[in-house]
Design a protein around this motif. Structure first.
Motif, mmCIF file in Angstrom:
data_model
loop_
_atom_site.group_PDB
_atom_site.id
_atom_site.type_symbol
_atom_site.label_atom_id
_atom_site.label_comp_id
_atom_site.label_asym_id
_atom_site.label_seq_id
_atom_site.Cartn_x
_atom_site.Cartn_y
_atom_site.Cartn_z
ATOM 1 N N ASN A 154 0.981 -1.143 -0.060
ATOM 2 C CA ASN A 154 0.110 -0.082 -0.120
ATOM 3 C C ASN A 154 0.950 1.293 -0.100
ATOM 4 N N ASP A 155 0.479 2.417 0.017
ATOM 5 C CA ASP A 155 1.105 3.524 -0.351
ATOM 6 C C ASP A 155 1.974 4.037 1.185
ATOM 7 N N THR A 156 1.428 3.514 2.278
ATOM 8 C CA THR A 156 2.161 3.798 3.692
ATOM 9 C C THR A 156 3.188 3.249 3.378
ATOM 10 N N HIS A 157 3.202 1.686 3.172
ATOM 11 C CA HIS A 157 4.411 0.764 2.928
ATOM 12 C C HIS A 157 5.331 1.328 2.155
ATOM 13 N N GLY A 158 4.782 1.799 0.711
ATOM 14 C CA GLY A 158 5.708 2.347 -0.024
ATOM 15 C C GLY A 158 6.575 3.544 0.457
ATOM 16 N N LYS A 159 5.908 4.400 1.249
ATOM 17 C CA LYS A 159 6.724 5.761 1.721
ATOM 18 C C LYS A 159 7.553 4.799 2.716
ATOM 19 N N ILE A 160 7.496 4.164 3.595
ATOM 20 C CA ILE A 160 8.471 3.546 4.290
ATOM 21 C C ILE A 160 9.728 2.954 3.690
ATOM 22 N N LEU A 161 9.499 2.213 2.564
ATOM 23 C CA LEU A 161 10.410 1.439 1.891
ATOM 24 C C LEU A 161 11.339 2.636 1.255
ATOM 25 N N ARG A 162 10.899 3.826 0.538
ATOM 26 C CA ARG A 162 11.609 4.632 0.072
ATOM 27 C C ARG A 162 12.450 5.311 1.187
ATOM 28 N N LYS A 163 12.021 5.560 2.134
ATOM 29 C CA LYS A 163 12.848 6.272 3.389
ATOM 30 C C LYS A 163 14.071 5.438 3.800
ATOM 31 N N ILE A 164 14.030 4.322 3.819
ATOM 32 C CA ILE A 164 15.176 3.324 4.222
ATOM 33 C C ILE A 164 15.801 2.794 3.185
ATOM 34 N N GLY A 165 15.648 3.140 1.801
ATOM 35 C CA GLY A 165 16.647 2.751 0.916
ATOM 36 C C GLY A 165 16.268 2.150 -0.448
ATOM 37 N N ALA A 166 14.903 1.922 -0.559
ATOM 38 C CA ALA A 166 14.166 1.388 -1.840
ATOM 39 C C ALA A 166 14.519 2.434 -2.939
ATOM 40 N N THR A 167 15.148 2.159 -4.131
ATOM 41 C CA THR A 167 15.037 3.219 -5.084
ATOM 42 C C THR A 167 13.809 3.126 -6.010
ATOM 43 N N GLU A 168 12.998 2.132 -5.928
ATOM 44 C CA GLU A 168 11.853 2.262 -6.675
ATOM 45 C C GLU A 168 10.723 1.350 -6.062
ATOM 46 N N VAL A 169 9.673 1.779 -5.997
ATOM 47 C CA VAL A 169 8.541 0.870 -5.511
ATOM 48 C C VAL A 169 7.585 0.608 -6.263
ATOM 49 N N VAL A 170 6.981 -0.541 -6.462
ATOM 50 C CA VAL A 170 6.095 -0.770 -7.531
ATOM 51 C C VAL A 170 4.885 -1.426 -6.734
#
Length: 221
Positions: free
Chosen positions: A101-117
Motif C-alpha cells: 500500500n502507499d504507506t508501505h511504499g513511503k517507508i520503503l523509500r525512506k529506508i533505501g528502496a530506489t523504486e517502489v512498485v
C-alpha cells in the motif's frame, strides 16, 4: 549481462525472475519456501532456499554485488522492510520493492528502496484507462511523472503528417513511433518520419508528462 537478485518467488517474483533469466541475465532467486525454490530451478541461474531477513545470509549469497535487487515477499510488510534495509546498508545501488500500500511504499523509500512498485494497482489503472477510452490500447507509467501512451490515431489528426500534427509543440508529447496496419491485419512498428501521413488505422506510440498524456486523451474526437 547484468546480475539480479529476486527475493520472494510468488507470482510476481517468479515471473520477474523468469523474464530476466530468459533475457540472458544472471539471476539468483531466493525464497524461504522450499516449494517455491524448486519451482524456480529452471527459471534462474541459481535458486536458493534461504531466509532473506537474515543479513548474514544475504552477504553469504553475495547479494551486495548484484546490479539490482527485486523484493517481492507478499503481504509480509515487516519482512520486506527488513530485507530492504539490509540491502541498502550492504550498498546495493538499485533496490526495487513490491509494496502492499502507499504507506508501505513511503517507508520503503525512506529506508533505501530506489523504486517502489504496485503491480496490482498499476494493472488496474491500465485496464481502466484502456476500457474507459475507446481508442487507448495501452498506457505504461514509467515513473518520475512520465507515461507511454499507445492509441489509435484520433480523427482530428487523420490525414496530417507527423510534422503538421505538432504533437510536441501543441501537446508536449514526443512520438516514439507508429504501428502501421499491414495487409495481414497486424501492425508493424515504423519510424516516425516527419512526412509520415497519419491514418485512422495506425497506432501512435507517444511519451510525455502524465498530465499532458491525460489532457491529450481527453481531446474530443
Amino acid at each position: 549481462m547484468a546480475r539480479y537478485a529476486v527475493i520472494g518467488l510468488g507470482i510476481f517474483g517468479f515471473h520477474v525472475a523468469q523474464s530476466l533469466y530468459e533475457k540472458g541475465h544472471d539471476v539468483i532467486a531466493v525464497d524461504i519456501s522450499e516449494e517455491m525454490v524448486q519451482r524456480a530451478r529452471d527459471t534462474a541461474s541459481q535458486a536458493v532456499h534461504a531466509d532473506a531477513t537474515d543479513r548474514e545470509t544475504l552477504e553469504a549469497l553475495g547479494l551486495q554485488d548484484v546490479d539490482c535487487a527485486i523484493i517481492s515477499v507478499g503481504e509480509r510488510i515487516d519482512n520486506s522492510i527488513l530485507i530492504t534495509l539490509h540491502l541498502a546498508e550492504m550498498g546495493v545501488k538499485k533496490i526495487v520493492v513490491k509494496a502492499a500500500n502507499d504507506t508501505h511504499g513511503k517507508i520503503l523509500r525512506k529506508i533505501g528502496a530506489t523504486e517502489v512498485v504496485f503491480p496490482e494497482k498499476e494493472m488496474a489503472i491500465r485496464t481502466a484507462d484502456r476500457y474507459s477510452h475507446r481508442d487507448v490500447l495501452d498506457q505504461i507509467p514509467l515513473g518520475d511523472g512520465v507515461t507511454i501512451l499507445e492509441l489509435i490515431v484520433p480523427p482530428f489528426l487523420v490525414g496530417k503528417s507527423i510534422l503538421d500534427a505538432k504533437l510536441r509543440k501543441d501537446y508536449s508529447l514526443n512520438v516514439i513511433g507508429i504501428k502501421e496496419l499491414q495487409p495481414d491485419g497486424g501492425h508493424a512498428f515504423v519510424l516516425a518520419r516527419p512526412d509520415f501521413i497519419l491514418k485512422r488505422t495506425d497506432v501512435l506510440v507517444l511519451v510525455g508528462p502524465d498530465d499532458r498524456v491525460e489532457a491529450f486523451k481527453g481531446i474530443p474526437s
